[in-house]
Design a protein around this motif. Structure first.
Motif, PDB file in Angstrom:
ATOM      1  N   ALA A 141       0.695  -1.351   0.156  1.00 50.19           N
ATOM      2  CA  ALA A 141      -0.024  -0.092   0.128  1.00 50.19           C
ATOM      3  C   ALA A 141       0.836   1.259   0.075  1.00 50.19           C
ATOM      4  O   ALA A 141       0.661   2.215  -0.651  1.00 50.19           O
ATOM      5  N   GLU A 142       1.886   1.061   0.808  1.00 47.73           N
ATOM      6  CA  GLU A 142       2.844   2.334   0.812  1.00 47.73           C
ATOM      7  C   GLU A 142       3.742   2.616  -0.342  1.00 47.73           C
ATOM      8  O   GLU A 142       3.711   3.697  -0.961  1.00 47.73           O
ATOM      9  N   ALA A 143       3.962   1.601  -0.916  1.00 47.48           N
ATOM     10  CA  ALA A 143       4.588   1.676  -2.372  1.00 47.48           C
ATOM     11  C   ALA A 143       3.654   2.437  -3.427  1.00 47.48           C
ATOM     12  O   ALA A 143       4.187   3.283  -4.174  1.00 47.48           O
ATOM     13  N   GLN A 144       2.623   1.572  -3.386  1.00 49.00           N
ATOM     14  CA  GLN A 144       1.574   2.156  -4.387  1.00 49.00           C
ATOM     15  C   GLN A 144       1.310   3.652  -4.135  1.00 49.00           C
ATOM     16  O   GLN A 144       0.936   4.546  -5.156  1.00 49.00           O
ATOM     17  N   ALA A 145       1.090   4.235  -3.069  1.00 51.55           N
ATOM     18  CA  ALA A 145       0.762   5.231  -2.541  1.00 51.55           C
ATOM     19  C   ALA A 145       1.963   6.422  -3.174  1.00 51.55           C
ATOM     20  O   ALA A 145       1.719   7.641  -3.364  1.00 51.55           O
ATOM     21  N   ARG A 146       3.121   5.738  -3.312  1.00 51.81           N
ATOM     22  CA  ARG A 146       4.269   6.667  -3.690  1.00 51.81           C
ATOM     23  C   ARG A 146       4.202   6.587  -5.151  1.00 51.81           C
ATOM     24  O   ARG A 146       5.081   7.276  -6.083  1.00 51.81           O
ATOM     25  N   GLY A 147       3.354   6.155  -6.176  1.00 55.05           N
ATOM     26  CA  GLY A 147       3.462   5.715  -7.555  1.00 55.05           C
ATOM     27  C   GLY A 147       4.039   4.586  -7.818  1.00 55.05           C
ATOM     28  O   GLY A 147       4.156   4.561  -9.304  1.00 55.05           O
ATOM     29  N   GLU A 148       4.431   3.789  -7.069  1.00 51.28           N
ATOM     30  CA  GLU A 148       5.400   2.519  -7.779  1.00 51.28           C
ATOM     31  C   GLU A 148       4.337   1.588  -7.898  1.00 51.28           C
ATOM     32  O   GLU A 148       3.217   1.268  -7.489  1.00 51.28           O
ATOM     33  N   ASN A 149       4.707   0.645  -8.794  1.00 54.09           N
ATOM     34  CA  ASN A 149       4.228  -0.664  -9.172  1.00 54.09           C
ATOM     35  C   ASN A 149       5.321  -1.840  -8.858  1.00 54.09           C
ATOM     36  O   ASN A 149       5.978  -2.191  -9.591  1.00 54.09           O
ATOM     37  N   PRO A 150       5.236  -2.383  -7.442  1.00 56.59           N
ATOM     38  CA  PRO A 150       6.061  -3.402  -7.039  1.00 56.59           C
ATOM     39  C   PRO A 150       6.185  -4.704  -7.889  1.00 56.59           C
ATOM     40  O   PRO A 150       5.401  -5.088  -8.302  1.00 56.59           O
ATOM     41  N   ASP A 151       7.513  -5.101  -7.895  1.00 53.80           N
ATOM     42  CA  ASP A 151       7.823  -6.362  -8.550  1.00 53.80           C
ATOM     43  C   ASP A 151       8.272  -7.289  -7.109  1.00 53.80           C
ATOM     44  O   ASP A 151       8.866  -6.880  -6.361  1.00 53.80           O
ATOM     45  N   VAL A 152       7.320  -8.560  -6.923  1.00 53.22           N
ATOM     46  CA  VAL A 152       7.470  -9.210  -5.969  1.00 53.22           C
ATOM     47  C   VAL A 152       8.022 -10.645  -6.074  1.00 53.22           C
ATOM     48  O   VAL A 152       7.265 -11.074  -7.120  1.00 53.22           O
ATOM     49  N   ALA A 153       8.832 -11.190  -5.485  1.00 53.00           N
ATOM     50  CA  ALA A 153       9.116 -12.537  -5.632  1.00 53.00           C
ATOM     51  C   ALA A 153       8.489 -13.363  -4.553  1.00 53.00           C
ATOM     52  O   ALA A 153       8.933 -13.396  -3.433  1.00 53.00           O
ATOM     53  N   LEU A 154       7.688 -14.392  -4.943  1.00 50.56           N
ATOM     54  CA  LEU A 154       7.222 -15.280  -3.853  1.00 50.56           C
ATOM     55  C   LEU A 154       7.734 -16.773  -3.684  1.00 50.56           C
ATOM     56  O   LEU A 154       8.650 -16.893  -4.514  1.00 50.56           O
ATOM     57  N   THR A 155       7.699 -17.244  -2.688  1.00 51.08           N
ATOM     58  CA  THR A 155       8.416 -18.595  -2.221  1.00 51.08           C
ATOM     59  C   THR A 155       7.364 -19.327  -2.071  1.00 51.08           C
ATOM     60  O   THR A 155       6.157 -19.322  -1.876  1.00 51.08           O
ATOM     61  N   GLY A 156       7.962 -20.715  -2.127  1.00 52.30           N
ATOM     62  CA  GLY A 156       6.729 -21.825  -1.592  1.00 52.30           C
ATOM     63  C   GLY A 156       7.174 -22.384  -0.301  1.00 52.30           C
ATOM     64  O   GLY A 156       7.977 -21.899   0.492  1.00 52.30           O
ATOM     65  N   GLY A 157       6.512 -23.426   0.026  1.00 55.79           N
ATOM     66  CA  GLY A 157       6.648 -24.093   1.306  1.00 55.79           C
ATOM     67  C   GLY A 157       5.445 -23.913   2.303  1.00 55.79           C
ATOM     68  O   GLY A 157       4.600 -23.183   1.928  1.00 55.79           O
ATOM     69  N   THR A 158       5.636 -24.652   3.351  1.00 59.32           N
ATOM     70  CA  THR A 158       4.353 -24.626   4.334  1.00 59.32           C
ATOM     71  C   THR A 158       4.081 -23.322   5.017  1.00 59.32           C
ATOM     72  O   THR A 158       3.067 -22.784   4.901  1.00 59.32           O
ATOM     73  N   VAL A 159       5.246 -22.423   5.363  1.00 60.31           N
ATOM     74  CA  VAL A 159       5.107 -21.201   6.122  1.00 60.31           C
ATOM     75  C   VAL A 159       4.575 -20.365   5.017  1.00 60.31           C
ATOM     76  O   VAL A 159       3.658 -19.357   5.308  1.00 60.31           O
ATOM     77  N   ALA A 160       5.022 -20.414   3.733  1.00 62.22           N
ATOM     78  CA  ALA A 160       4.692 -19.334   2.703  1.00 62.22           C
ATOM     79  C   ALA A 160       3.247 -19.564   2.297  1.00 62.22           C
ATOM     80  O   ALA A 160       2.507 -18.522   2.268  1.00 62.22           O
ATOM     81  N   ARG A 161       2.728 -20.777   2.517  1.00 62.07           N
ATOM     82  CA  ARG A 161       1.327 -20.937   2.085  1.00 62.07           C
ATOM     83  C   ARG A 161       0.560 -20.438   3.233  1.00 62.07           C
ATOM     84  O   ARG A 161      -0.518 -19.822   3.077  1.00 62.07           O
ATOM     85  N   LEU A 162       0.819 -20.492   4.630  1.00 63.44           N
ATOM     86  CA  LEU A 162       0.232 -19.744   5.568  1.00 63.44           C
ATOM     87  C   LEU A 162       0.166 -18.350   5.395  1.00 63.44           C
ATOM     88  O   LEU A 162      -0.906 -17.699   5.825  1.00 63.44           O
ATOM     89  N   VAL A 163       1.290 -17.778   5.035  1.00 64.33           N
ATOM     90  CA  VAL A 163       1.324 -16.409   4.760  1.00 64.33           C
ATOM     91  C   VAL A 163       0.378 -15.898   3.774  1.00 64.33           C
ATOM     92  O   VAL A 163      -0.268 -14.838   3.632  1.00 64.33           O
ATOM     93  N   HIS A 164       0.417 -16.672   2.456  1.00 67.56           N
ATOM     94  CA  HIS A 164      -0.502 -16.198   1.362  1.00 67.56           C
ATOM     95  C   HIS A 164      -1.784 -16.210   1.846  1.00 67.56           C
ATOM     96  O   HIS A 164      -2.655 -15.409   1.641  1.00 67.56           O
ATOM     97  N   ARG A 165      -2.501 -17.413   2.506  1.00 64.89           N
ATOM     98  CA  ARG A 165      -3.596 -17.280   3.036  1.00 64.89           C
ATOM     99  C   ARG A 165      -3.974 -16.158   3.875  1.00 64.89           C
ATOM    100  O   ARG A 165      -5.168 -15.756   3.898  1.00 64.89           O
ATOM    101  N   ARG A 166      -3.125 -15.989   4.675  1.00 67.44           N
ATOM    102  CA  ARG A 166      -3.248 -14.780   5.588  1.00 67.44           C
ATOM    103  C   ARG A 166      -3.416 -13.535   4.848  1.00 67.44           C
ATOM    104  O   ARG A 166      -4.221 -12.606   5.243  1.00 67.44           O
ATOM    105  N   ILE A 167      -2.635 -13.314   4.055  1.00 66.78           N
ATOM    106  CA  ILE A 167      -2.569 -11.998   3.370  1.00 66.78           C
ATOM    107  C   ILE A 167      -3.955 -12.013   2.512  1.00 66.78           C
ATOM    108  O   ILE A 167      -4.536 -10.725   2.625  1.00 66.78           O
ATOM    109  N   ALA A 168      -4.522 -12.961   1.956  1.00 66.65           N
ATOM    110  CA  ALA A 168      -5.859 -12.896   1.395  1.00 66.65           C
ATOM    111  C   ALA A 168      -6.962 -12.563   2.435  1.00 66.65           C
ATOM    112  O   ALA A 168      -7.801 -12.012   1.867  1.00 66.65           O
ATOM    113  N   GLU A 169      -7.025 -13.057   3.612  1.00 63.95           N
ATOM    114  CA  GLU A 169      -7.861 -12.876   4.336  1.00 63.95           C
ATOM    115  C   GLU A 169      -7.743 -11.439   4.928  1.00 63.95           C
ATOM    116  O   GLU A 169      -8.908 -10.805   5.319  1.00 63.95           O
ATOM    117  N   LEU A 170      -6.673 -10.889   5.158  1.00 70.08           N
ATOM    118  CA  LEU A 170      -6.475  -9.460   5.330  1.00 70.08           C
ATOM    119  C   LEU A 170      -6.608  -8.371   4.444  1.00 70.08           C
ATOM    120  O   LEU A 170      -6.787  -7.124   4.341  1.00 70.08           O
TER     121      LEU A 170
END
Length: 240
Positions: free
Chosen positions: A26-55
């Motif tokens: 949100a902060e990056a986009q407020a500055r007018g940026e379009n971020p590039d993000v590299a995701l990872t896999g794995g059990t904890v990453a899946r927990l993170v991804h699901r929590r991001i979607a929830e929030l």
């Protein structure tokens, strides 16, 4: 510079990472940026991804302005549930309506892992910004990150953005991974590490002395590195 954020358990680590991720986007986009993000896999990453979607509904993030990549990928069929991309789509990307998702070609889309790596490198050159705003990485009990394993030739590959792996010590044997040179072109790197089985590797990664050949996580560098760990991975007991 390395920062450490320790929480009690994987769920609380995922919650912390998800909240900080949404705030950062949100902060990056407020500055007018379009971020590039590299995701990872794995059990904890899946927990993170699901929590991001929830929030996600609580934050002003335009998901069509984030370009997603993957730090590594298993070279299997496109419909395989083992693919990091398939898991990330199911847990997060499809749920929030992400439209800029760049996947490593699958085994039924490229003739070999080497061809897939070349195609993925070409995509990063043509569609990437030249720098990630954020790279998220897991770490294995052996200290590997992405698909950069201890003792592998890819640890010293400075000629490629993405490289093929044909002899992974964990299945499947064929993969595609970003090299250190690519991963380290990032404003921030976040490690997501949980579980007592990671404690020894975490200690080696944080030690003043050691080698990248033994613990590949030591090869990650950049202006901002944050380790999000639970107490077990940090070698702490619940009473510490």
């Amino acid at each position: 510079m390395r920062d450490v954020v320790a929480r009690h358990d994987p769920a609380s680590v995922a919650d912390e990472v998800a909240r900080r991720f949404l705030e950062r986007m949100a902060e990056a986009q407020a500055r007018g940026e379009n971020p590039d993000v590299a995701l990872t896999g794995g059990t904890v990453a899946r927990l993170v991804h699901r929590r991001i979607a929830e929030l996600a509904p609580e934050h002003a993030v335009d998901w069509t302005r984030i370009t997603f990549w993957f730090g590594d990928e298993r070279f299997v069929a496109a419909d395989s549930p083992e693919r990091n991309a398939d898991q990330a789509r199911a847990d997060l990307l499809d749920a929030v309506g992400a439209t800029r998702v760049n996947e490593v070609p699958a085994s039924d889309q490229a003739g070999s892992a080497a061809e897939a790596a070349d195609a993925y490198s070409a995509s990063l050159r043509s569609e990437g910004s030249g720098e990630f705003d954020l790279v998220m990485l897991g770490m294995g009990p052996d200290g590997h990150v992405a698909s950069l394993f201890p003792g592998a030739a890819t640890l010293t590959d400075h000629d490629h953005i993405a490289a093929p792996v044909t002899d992974s010590p964990k299945p499947p044997p064929e993969r595609v991974t970003l090299t250190f040179d690519a991963l380290n072109r990032s404003r921030a790197v976040w490690f997501l590490v949980t579980g007592a089985e990671k404690a020894a590797a975490t200690a080696r990664a944080w030690a003043f002395e050691g080698t990248v050949a033994e613990t590949p996580a030591r090869g990650i560098s950049g202006p901002s590195i944050t380790w999000y760990v639970d107490q077990a991975a940090a070698g702490l007991s619940r009473s510490d």
